[in-house]
Design an enzyme around this catalytic site. Structure first.
Site, short mmCIF file in Angstrom:
data_model
loop_
_atom_site.label_atom_id
_atom_site.label_comp_id
_atom_site.label_asym_id
_atom_site.label_seq_id
_atom_site.Cartn_x
_atom_site.Cartn_y
_atom_site.Cartn_z
N GLY A 15 -23.47 45.82 3.57
CA GLY A 15 -22.64 44.40 3.66
C GLY A 15 -23.19 43.15 2.98
N ASN A 17 -21.92 42.17 0.07
CA ASN A 17 -20.83 41.38 -0.48
C ASN A 17 -20.20 40.68 0.57
OD1 ASN A 17 -20.17 41.94 -3.41
ND2 ASN A 17 -20.62 43.99 -2.59
N LYS A 68 -5.89 59.19 10.82
CA LYS A 68 -6.04 57.80 10.11
C LYS A 68 -5.07 57.04 10.69
CE LYS A 68 -7.56 57.54 5.82
NZ LYS A 68 -7.80 57.21 4.53
N LEU A 95 -10.28 55.60 2.06
CA LEU A 95 -9.16 55.07 1.59
C LEU A 95 -8.18 54.64 2.61
CD1 LEU A 95 -7.95 58.25 -0.65
CD2 LEU A 95 -8.40 55.84 -1.31
N HIS A 112 -15.06 46.95 -6.82
CA HIS A 112 -15.48 48.27 -7.06
C HIS A 112 -16.65 47.95 -8.41
CE1 HIS A 112 -15.59 52.54 -7.59
NE2 HIS A 112 -15.56 52.30 -9.18
C1 GAR Z 1 -20.88 47.40 -3.57
O1 GAR Z 1 -21.37 47.62 -4.79
C2 GAR Z 1 -19.19 47.82 -3.74
O2 GAR Z 1 -18.64 47.54 -5.15
C3 GAR Z 1 -19.08 49.28 -3.55
O3 GAR Z 1 -19.94 49.50 -2.53
C4 GAR Z 1 -21.01 48.60 -2.70
C5 GAR Z 1 -21.19 47.94 -1.43
O4 GAR Z 1 -22.29 47.23 -1.23
N1 GAR Z 1 -17.76 49.73 -3.35
C6 GAR Z 1 -17.30 50.82 -3.70
O5 GAR Z 1 -17.94 51.74 -4.53
C7 GAR Z 1 -15.78 50.91 -3.31
N2 GAR Z 1 -15.18 52.08 -4.25
P1 GAR Z 1 -22.41 46.11 -0.06
O6 GAR Z 1 -22.41 46.78 1.31
O7 GAR Z 1 -24.09 45.57 -0.28
O8 GAR Z 1 -21.63 45.12 -0.25
#
Ligand code: GAR
Length: 203
Positions: A15, A17, A68, A95, A112
């Site tokens: 988490g 982001n 889902k 998804l 992404h």
């Molecule tokens: C991030 O790098 C995000 O871009 C990626 O997962 C990570 C989560 O990090 N998402 C994907 O690969 C989606 N296909 P976080 O939990 O530290 O934010």
């Protein structure tokens, strides 16, 4: 005065982001209200971050539901009772199904860690390293029914150096993500200038 949009952030893991978005709301960089964290992994650190920030959360396990559609219906009930306008996927590794997509059409975005359409799906950073490319990056895009396929909103390049490791590249990508996502959300939510399918230049 215009009312701030209410966001739900979806996360499955660390988490970081989500935290960047929380921090941007607190600092005033992002004019939005954080109304809900949705998390599909009961042990995820993202949940602790929500607790620390006082943000309500809906935590579920997909295997506890028949389909889902079933968990997305419950999700929608939580999203509606929190009055959520906009969904932000931040490391949500699942998804989105048609039940949720139909309800929030054009109002779900994802980040992404690659320059899509290159390296969709899991381990995008590892995929770029294995492919031996000299640059990769970060993409923010609208979500459709595909895997990392929706219309692109913004992209940012990241160089891959000769001696790059998975750890060093992850750190560079995350740093870019943490700046890009709040900035893109701010434009999207307050200026309304990036409508479905309109793309910002790569730089
Ligand atoms: C991030 O790098 C995000 O871009 C990626 O997962 C990570 C989560 O990090 N998402 C994907 O690969 C989606 N296909 P976080 O939990 O530290 O934010």
């Amino acid at each position: 005065m215009k009312k701030n949009k209410k966001l739900a952030v979806f996360a499955s893991g660390n988490g970081s982001n989500f935290q960047a978005i929380v921090d941007a709301v607190y600092s005033g960089e992002l004019d939005a209200e954080l109304s809900l964290l949705v998390c599909d992994k009961p042990g995820a650190y993202a949940i602790e971050r929500a607790n620390n920030a006082g943000i309500p959360r809906f935590v579920f396990e997909a295997k506890a539901y028949a389909s889902k559609e079933a968990f997305e219906k419950e999700m929608i009930a939580h999203l509606k009772s929190a009055d959520v306008d906009f969904i932000v996927l931040a490391g949500y590794m699942r998804l989105i199904g048609s039940t949720l997509l139909n309800e929030y059409e054009g109002r779900i975005v994802n980040i992404h860690p690659s320059l899509l359409p290159a390296f969709p799906g899991k381990d995008a950073i590892g995929q770029a390293l294995t492919a031996g490319v000299s640059e990769t990056g970060v993409t923010v895009h609208f979500v459709d029914e595909g895997m990392d396929t929706g219309p692109i909103i913004a992209q940012k390049r990241v160089d891959i150096e000769e001696n790059e490791t998975l750890e060093s590249l992850q750190a560079k990508i995350h740093a870019v993500e943490h700046r890009l996502y709040p900035a893109v959300l701010q434009k999207l939510l307050t200026q309304g200038e990036m409508t479905y399918g309109k793309k910002e230049s790569v730089n």
